[in-house]
Design an enzyme around this catalytic site. Sequence first.
Site, short mmCIF file in Angstrom:
data_model
loop_
_atom_site.label_atom_id
_atom_site.label_comp_id
_atom_site.label_asym_id
_atom_site.label_seq_id
_atom_site.Cartn_x
_atom_site.Cartn_y
_atom_site.Cartn_z
N ASP A 2 0.85 -1.18 0.00
CA ASP A 2 0.00 0.00 0.00
C ASP A 2 0.89 1.24 0.00
O ASP A 2 1.88 1.31 0.75
CB ASP A 2 -0.90 -0.01 1.24
CG ASP A 2 -1.88 1.14 1.25
OD1 ASP A 2 -2.96 0.99 0.65
OD2 ASP A 2 -1.57 2.19 1.85
N ILE A 3 0.54 2.23 -0.83
CA ILE A 3 1.34 3.46 -0.90
C ILE A 3 1.12 4.26 0.39
O ILE A 3 -0.02 4.52 0.79
CB ILE A 3 0.94 4.30 -2.13
CG1 ILE A 3 1.19 3.49 -3.42
CG2 ILE A 3 1.72 5.61 -2.16
CD1 ILE A 3 0.68 4.16 -4.67
N GLU A 18 -4.95 2.42 -3.90
CA GLU A 18 -3.49 2.45 -3.92
C GLU A 18 -2.86 1.17 -3.42
O GLU A 18 -1.68 1.12 -3.08
CB GLU A 18 -2.96 3.64 -3.10
CG GLU A 18 -3.23 3.56 -1.62
CD GLU A 18 -4.55 4.20 -1.20
OE1 GLU A 18 -4.63 4.63 -0.05
OE2 GLU A 18 -5.49 4.27 -2.02
#
Length: 327
Positions: free
Chosen positions: A200-201, A244
């Site tokens: 996950d960003i 994301e």
Amino acid sequence: MKEDKSTNILIVDDRPENLLVLESLLEDMDCNIIKANSGNEALGLMLDYEFALVLLDVQMPEMDGFETAELMRGSEKTRYVPIVFVTALSKEKISMFKGYEVGAVDFLYKPIEPIILRSKVRVFIELYNQKKLLEEQSNLLELKIKELTQLKDANFELESLSFMDGLTGIGNRRSFDNYIEVAWKNACRSKKPVSLIMGDIDNFKLLNDTYGHLKGDECLVKVARVLSENVRRPLDFVARYGGEEFIVILPETNSEGAFKIAEEIRKNIKSIEIPNKDSSVSKHMTMSFGITTMIPNQEDQIEDFIEQADKAMYKSKKTGKNKVTIF
């Protein structure tokens, strides 16, 4: 010549009166009668028309019927047009053999018997019409096959698009759901480990708010590219899991191997230096990862497997971000 008829018959004789006799005997048949008074003229007409039959006189000056027939057989366009020799020669075997040798399919002997002439011509007209019908059906079948092939290709392309994330070009959630089932069943059967990396960003909302959604989309595309470049084996699989979040399936890979790949991805993500100045982690974009590995059996559930990777990823988030955690 009647223009509304589609079947052409060529009659070849150097004597006009013979051409008129043959034409009158055939005038009420379902065909166009085209006349030539020499072998050379006949060969020229055969380049301009398609004929169902040639009625060819044997005895002609300059180029006789045998020579004309031989030249017809030498041309790709006229090689298979049926030739019936019309001759006043006696039925000597040597003449017949020569005629058949140069390509004749039959003989008519002068004086012409109208019933025999019309019967033979009718047979060749019917054969020609059957041939044309078969050609039309073959062309229609070929066209239908082409249409079906194009439709199949279009359906395949649509199906492929339905399994692809429209923004990043990698697999989407649907393709992940399909592939994880295959990888899971294979791992159950082979008793070999399968690993899952979920990433996950970090602080992606801040990145979007600071630089705008277009920059956010550009960031997602670059992340997908880094993942694809670092997950190289044919059986490995990369997908955008949602928003994301990204996910990687690594068949026949233990936790140590999965950790090595996740670490490589994490470092390469940071190294592309996408600005995220308001992030609490770094001036540049980072990602957090979670890993789970399992040798599944029939009692284990895919949902639990995915949840383990998700929990490991959120542990990375809670303990500082920009790191890899193994469940």
